[in-house]
Design a protein around this motif. Structure first.
Motif, mmCIF file in Angstrom:
data_model
loop_
_atom_site.group_PDB
_atom_site.id
_atom_site.type_symbol
_atom_site.label_atom_id
_atom_site.label_comp_id
_atom_site.label_asym_id
_atom_site.label_seq_id
_atom_site.Cartn_x
_atom_site.Cartn_y
_atom_site.Cartn_z
ATOM 1 N N GLY A 230 -74.548 54.096 22.183
ATOM 2 C CA GLY A 230 -75.326 55.185 22.770
ATOM 3 C C GLY A 230 -75.454 56.420 21.926
ATOM 4 N N SER A 231 -74.860 56.431 20.748
ATOM 5 C CA SER A 231 -74.930 57.616 19.885
ATOM 6 C C SER A 231 -75.209 57.193 18.449
ATOM 7 C CB SER A 231 -73.616 58.396 19.956
ATOM 8 O OG SER A 231 -73.636 59.486 19.054
ATOM 9 N N MET A 232 -76.015 57.984 17.755
ATOM 10 C CA MET A 232 -76.298 57.690 16.356
ATOM 11 C C MET A 232 -75.147 58.143 15.460
ATOM 12 S SD MET A 232 -79.043 56.088 16.782
ATOM 13 C CE MET A 232 -79.431 55.721 15.072
ATOM 14 N N VAL A 233 -74.433 59.185 15.881
ATOM 15 C CA VAL A 233 -73.272 59.686 15.136
ATOM 16 C C VAL A 233 -72.115 59.828 16.127
ATOM 17 C CG1 VAL A 233 -72.387 61.449 13.568
ATOM 18 C CG2 VAL A 233 -74.847 60.955 13.611
ATOM 19 N N PRO A 234 -71.410 58.734 16.422
ATOM 20 C CA PRO A 234 -70.363 58.757 17.452
ATOM 21 C C PRO A 234 -69.203 59.692 17.094
ATOM 22 C CG PRO A 234 -70.922 56.518 16.796
ATOM 23 C CD PRO A 234 -71.553 57.416 15.807
ATOM 24 N N ALA A 235 -68.753 60.442 18.066
ATOM 25 C CA ALA A 235 -67.635 61.354 17.847
ATOM 26 C C ALA A 235 -66.339 60.595 17.585
ATOM 27 C CB ALA A 235 -67.469 62.266 19.060
#
Length: 347
Positions: A230-235
């Motif tokens: 769900g994220s392009m740059v996951p935390a």
């Protein structure tokens, strides 16, 4: 100069054997088969167990190790399941032995027949050293997973084994090309060579991260595309400490780097493809130029499907194996192009 046709065939046969060995190694990893043979005997395990009693004994030995005790004991793991994973590890080891015998007996035969020129001896010695090193790394890798505190082969050991195999393949292919390629097939173009070297460097790191993906079983950590859960740059790709540890041990970071390098590689090869259009009237170069673009495109697509199907064992096996198969072809294509490209004429 001697007629090297038979030597070339021998070397290309060696390339084929290494190629298959790496692909089978990938299947062995995908099927979790690598630790099924709990001991290493150079001769006595040439054949698998030939009776139900011997199969039972081998299975009982396997049950003493952490992989069974911590994972498979909970999966209704039967003797038939054990036979399946045993086959792939046995086949991998047997193929490696076949490869060693082909190289050894070929070398002895051609040496006796005086087929080697003086310039070939040093590369031959290096070839054997690389083959021996690969065998040692494979033995060490399996041993690393058969200890009480671990129940799988470490991803660093797996990556070392994989990269060493690729080194053996590339060296053997380069040696064969040095005997096979004619001077008229060489392309003098420094900018194209420089860019291809950059592509090879990116591919080198991409292969390392591909092995990390396999070793960490990272695909199932983010079975989504184009996003990573769900994220392009996951935390979560920065959650380990010290931060550098994320680069080699954080599944999500490994995902992020592997995907990023795939996009970079695709863009670089596409740009190189169009730049290489300036080279005319060289059939071999033209064919390889086109195949390179096809291979990197296919590799990108297969990588996406391998991730999306990673939660389905059969899907992961199919697309994971195909992904590695095409990766090997991509490596061989780039090595051949690098051999063809020169800054200046060597004549």
């Amino acid at each position: 100069m001697k007629n090297n046709k038979s030597v070339i065939i021998w070397l290309l046969s060696g390339c084929f054997l290494v190629f298959v060995m790496v692909v089978v190694g990938g299947i062995t990893r995908l099927t979790n088969s690598g630790l099924s043979m709990t001991d290493w005997h150079l001769v006595t395990d040439t054949f698998p167990p030939l009776s139900e009693e011997k199969w039972g004994n081998a299975f009982e030995e396997y049950k003493k190790f952490p992989e069974y005790q911590k994972i498979n004991i909970h999966n209704d793991f039967t003797l038939e399941d054990y036979k399946f994973i045993y086959f792939w590890e046995w086949f991998h080891r047997t193929w490696a032995r076949l490869m060693g015998l082909v190289f050894l007996f070929g070398f002895i035969y051609f040496l006796a027949k005086k087929k080697f020129e003086g310039r070939m001896i040093k590369p031959m010695v290096i070839l054997f050293l690389l083959g021996g090193l690969q065998g040692f790394i494979g033995w060490f890798m399996v041993k690393s997973g058969l200890v009480p505190e671990k129940y799988f082969v470490g991803h660093i050991e797996l990556t070392t084994h994989f990269i060493a195999a690729l080194g053996l393949l590339c060296y053997t292919l380069w040696f064969a090309l040095s005997l096979l390629i004619k001077p008229k097939q060489i392309v003098i173009n420094a900018p194209l060579q420089k860019m291809m070297l950059a592509i090879m460097m990116v591919l080198f790191f991409q292969l390392i991260y591909g092995a990390f993906m396999a070793g960490l079983k990272a695909a199932v950590s983010a079975p989504t595309w184009p996003s990573i859960n769900g994220s392009m740059v996951p935390a979560t790709m920065n959650e380990l400490s010290p931060w550098a540890k994320n680069l080699v041990s954080n599944n999500i970071m490994v995902h992020f780097v592997h995907r990023g390098l795939a996009y970079v590689l695709f863009i670089l090869i596409t740009v190189w493809y169009f730049k290489a259009g300036v080279v005319k009237k060289n059939r071999l170069f033209g064919k390889l130029r086109f195949r390179l673009l096809v291979l990197v495109t296919l590799q990108l697509v297969l990588g996406i499907f391998a991730v999306l199907k990673s939660t389905q064992p059969n899907g992961l096996l199919l697309f994971g194996a195909l992904h590695q198969f095409i990766a090997m072809l991509l490596v061989m294509c780039i090595i051949t192009l690098l051999y063809l490209l020169r800054k200046k004429s060597v004549i």
